[in-house]
Enzyme design. Structure first.
Site, mmCIF file in Angstrom:
data_model
loop_
_atom_site.group_PDB
_atom_site.id
_atom_site.type_symbol
_atom_site.label_atom_id
_atom_site.label_comp_id
_atom_site.label_asym_id
_atom_site.label_seq_id
_atom_site.Cartn_x
_atom_site.Cartn_y
_atom_site.Cartn_z
ATOM 1 N N GLU A 394 -107.325 58.376 107.461
ATOM 2 C CA GLU A 394 -106.846 57.496 106.429
ATOM 3 C C GLU A 394 -107.642 57.400 105.156
ATOM 4 O O GLU A 394 -107.499 57.355 104.115
ATOM 5 C CB GLU A 394 -106.236 55.883 106.948
ATOM 6 N N SER A 628 -78.607 50.597 78.726
ATOM 7 C CA SER A 628 -77.074 49.989 79.234
ATOM 8 C C SER A 628 -76.929 50.752 80.545
ATOM 9 O O SER A 628 -76.370 50.166 81.368
ATOM 10 C CB SER A 628 -76.067 50.245 78.237
ATOM 11 N N HIS A 686 -89.508 57.660 95.485
ATOM 12 C CA HIS A 686 -88.830 56.434 95.352
ATOM 13 C C HIS A 686 -88.769 56.030 93.858
ATOM 14 O O HIS A 686 -89.638 55.922 93.144
ATOM 15 C CB HIS A 686 -89.672 55.390 96.241
HETATM 16 ZN ZN ZN Z 1 -108.428 50.976 105.690
#
Ligand code: ZN
Length: 743
Positions: A394, A628, A686
């Site tokens: 990570e 709009s 996204h």
């Molecule tokens: Zn961390």
């Protein structure tokens, strides 16, 4: 005898049975009691001392990705899952992970100073002198050998360079020095590179996480003179997180890889993090302009900008190895819906020992897994499959989670009900961000979990803290009157990113903290000794996190009807749209005002004429955009979520619901994905949430539109309004079809 009577009665009055008082959405009335007693059985198995032992064990050695300590921890975590009755394995990916071979930083003029680039061991900290620690460096810095004049650029953000422009300071061909903070660290070298700098140094100023904030380690938890923040500078917000060589696909052994020279997320200039012990001689030697008042840090001299006589030499070289990345993946198959997955994750790799980041969160997650394991032994099974993930890699760039999501994307789009993430955890207040359809779901949980220090709910504690943290009376009143928990929007910085932003899996990110300011982040001092002394001395908040995330997992795994409430998604999107209209109007007004001042010669007389400030050019006026399409799409979405809500309640009332209805609920968020991705960053799909191109971790909501407005790219902003409107309409139609179908 009599005097005992009253208390007994009071207890009876104050504590009616759980099922009568606790609201729990998504369960048929007849199943609520069963779920609540399951959760209290789950809580009884959680043990704070055990969490403390796990933190000690997993932070006993340095365990960065691919190190011996990392492999050992992954194998140990695997053995725990197996021992607790989970079906567990290690899934290995192969990722680019550079480690330093050469690190030199020296000032060669006006005096000489050679940076020590080393955090010393402390006798108060048992693991601080271990071998196997990664040296202080920024992962994915370029190799380089550069010598040039030094320029101080404050936090190194785009707006800091606007100030430098005004002062006539150009960093082209120079080496810049920036303070840590106010953005994700990777933004600093990226912006420096865009402005033509040839090298970048980042240091921790004592004003930000050192003695200006409190006592430094080992007396307090703040960063001492020698503490250095390691960290990745991979450009994940502009391109993609994960392995730089395998964008969009799992970095398996035989995956097709980019050549390193083609990998867009890799920086082109060398960058090195240092302590303020090493930064002070360089900063003190700078001349040129004195910095603007807000740029001063906490060191005891006047800060200057340079450039001038102060020259530095920066030389860095890295190994650029492809290394194994060990994700531990553990499953319990669902008894009724094996192909619906409730996923929970926390990383296990650290920069060094990482007792706080990430082991405090990992230990809480393992305690949940242990408790679930004990319940398995009683014959209980979850209705949906539960998947627990201990991610590797990570720290360098969300490597383990991103590669896993990319590798299994198709299956996840089909099966993933939710992803629940945590990371560092400590004493304090609940923080929660995530998909807004999950707001009422987490609200119910936060109103049932009890804060261990104050005995009120974690919802009440969080609200009181937020109210007291603001000086603005209006904001304070608003927070204090809030009846429901609000989720923050998700940017980046932990393992949820690929789930929500790439695959459209609904996600939550949870944790506790904020009570003890600290400066151990990514240093050798993020140790068991520091954690136990300052961050969560009784390990109680490990239990609190385990209860919060564990209840979320169990409810999602057993719900009769999945507790997504899209009214909240609609309301949030509507707020974002209104914010964008306000942003446009403000931008128009401030541009008009600024241009008027420039044209009237205000800059020439309003600043010190002896300093040679450069008058900025007038900016093009801000046009009116047509919002709009977005407003109409939101109107449709509002109608569609209202009808869906009625069907949702009817299903609960009639005790009838189809598997297909639930599947449609958890797959709904995918309708918000724009398959082509955001402009210039196709990995991010996204339309509501993305990390900011120039903030890194910080979220940009409706990012396509918002960033185009911020970059003053009006054509693109208009085009992105259409894109977002289409996504919202797609979702509205999806809900209409679902409501028409009923259960
Ligand atoms: Zn961390």
């Amino acid at each position: 005898m009599k005097r005992f009577l009253i208390p007994v009665l009071m207890v009876f009055i104050l504590q009616p049975s759980n099922a009568q008082t606790k609201k729990i959405t998504g369960f048929f009335e007849k199943n609520i009691g069963k779920e609540l007693s399951l959760e209290s059985a789950f809580d009884k198995n959680l043990n704070k001392d055990n969490i403390g032992e796990t933190i000690k064990k997993l932070s006993a050695k340095p365990h960065h990705i691919s190190s011996p300590g990392d492999k050992e921890n992954a194998e140990y975590i695997l053995s725990l899952f197996k021992q607790w009755g989970w079906d567990a394995k290690i899934e290995t990916f192969y990722v680019l992970f550079p480690t330093p071979e050469t690190r030199v930083l020296e000032m060669i003029s006006p005096t000489s100073y050679k940076a020590i680039l080393k955090e010393p061991a402390l006798k108060e900290d048992a693991t601080s002198g271990q071998s196997g620690q990664l040296p202080t460096y920024n992962a994915y810095s370029a190799d380089g050998d550069v010598t040039s004049e030094l320029v101080f650029v404050n936090y190194g953000l785009p707006e800091d360079y606007d100030v430098l422009d005004k002062m006539g300071v150009d960093v082209k061909g120079k080496i810049v020095i920036a303070k840590y903070g106010h953005s994700w660290r990777g933004i600093k070298p990226k912006v420096a590179q865009e402005h033509g700098a040839i090298g970048c140094i980042i240091y921790s100023d004592p004003a930000d996480d050192g003695y200006f904030e409190g006592d430094v380690y080992p007396k307090g938890a703040l960063r001492n003179e020698f503490g250095v923040q390691r960290g990745s500078v991979i450009d994940m917000s502009a391109y993609y997180p994960g392995d730089p060589l395998t964008p969009g696909i799992g970095a398996t052994k035989d995956a097709k890889r980019l050549d390193r020279s083609e990998a867009p997320s890799l920086l082109k200039i060398p960058v090195l993090p240092i302590s303020y012990h090493d930064a002070a001689p360089l900063l003190e030697a700078l001349d040129g302009h004195v910095v603007p008042e807000s740029w001063h840090g906490g060191l005891p001299f006047a800060y200057h900008i340079g450039p001038g006589k102060t020259k530095v030499h920066l030389k860095l070289a890295f190994s650029w190895d492809i290394v194994p990345c060990y994700d531990v993946i553990a499953k319990i198959q669902g008894s009724k819906f094996p192909d619906e997955w409730v996923i929970r994750g926390n990383h296990q790799d650290a920069w060094v020992n990482g007792a706080g980041d990430p082991i405090s969160g990992q230990a809480a997650m393992l305690e949940e897994a242990k408790s679930i394991g004990s319940m398995l032994k009683t014959g209980w099974r979850p209705e949906r499959t539960i998947v627990y993930c201990a991610w590797d890699g990570e720290e360098p760039g969300l490597l383990g989670s991103t590669e896993w999501v990319e590798e299994h994307e198709k299956e996840l789009r089909d099966k993933a009900v939710v992803y629940i993430n945590s990371d560092s955890n400590s004493r304090g207040f609940l923080f929660a961000e995530g998909s807004h359809a999950l707001e009422p779901f987490l609200d119910e949980i936060a109103k049932q979990v009890i804060d261990p220090q104050t005995n009120v709910t974690v919802f009440d504690r969080r609200k009181a803290h937020r109210a007291l943290s603001t000086n603005n009376d209006e904001a304070k009143k608003k927070i204090w009157n809030e009846k429901e928990l609000k989720l923050g929007a998700m940017g980046s910085g932990s393992d949820y990113s690929s789930f929500i932003q790439h695959a459209g899996v609904p996600a939550l990110n949870l944790g506790y903290g904020g009570e003890e300011p600290s400066g151990d982040y990514h240093s050798i001092y993020d140790s068991y000794d520091l954690y136990k002394k300052f961050q969560d001395p009784g390990f109680q908040y490990g239990v609190t996190l385990a209860e919060t995330a564990g209840h979320a997992v169990l409810r999602m795994a057993n719900a009769d009807e999945l507790p997504f409430d899209f009214t909240h998604l609609y309301r949030t999107a509507d707020t974002y749209s209104k914010e964008l209209i306000t942003l446009m109007n403000k931008s128009r007004e401030s541009t008009e005002l600024e241009n008027a001042i420039i044209r009237a010669g205000g800059y020439a007389v309003g600043e010190d004429p002896t300093k040679g400030y450069i008058v900025p050019p007038a900016k093009p006026e801000v046009p009116y955009l047509d919002f709009s399409p977005l407003q109409n799409a939101l109107q449709q979405l509002g109608i569609s979520v209202d009808s869906l809500r009625i069907v949702f309640q009817r299903n609960i009332n009639t005790n009838r619901i189809s598997d297909k209805f639930n599947q449609s609920l958890y797959r709904a968020e995918q309708q918000l994905l724009e398959e082509k991705g955001l402009p210039r960053r196709p990995w991010y799909r996204h339309t509501l949430y993305a990390p900011g191109y120039y903030t890194g971790y910080g979220v940009k909501t409706m990012p396509g539109i918002r960033e185009a407005i911020e970059q003053r790219n009006w054509d693109e902003a208009q085009q992105q309004i259409e894109v977002d409107a289409k996504a919202l309409l797609r979702l509205a139609k999806y809900f209409n079809a679902l409501s028409a179908r009923g259960d």
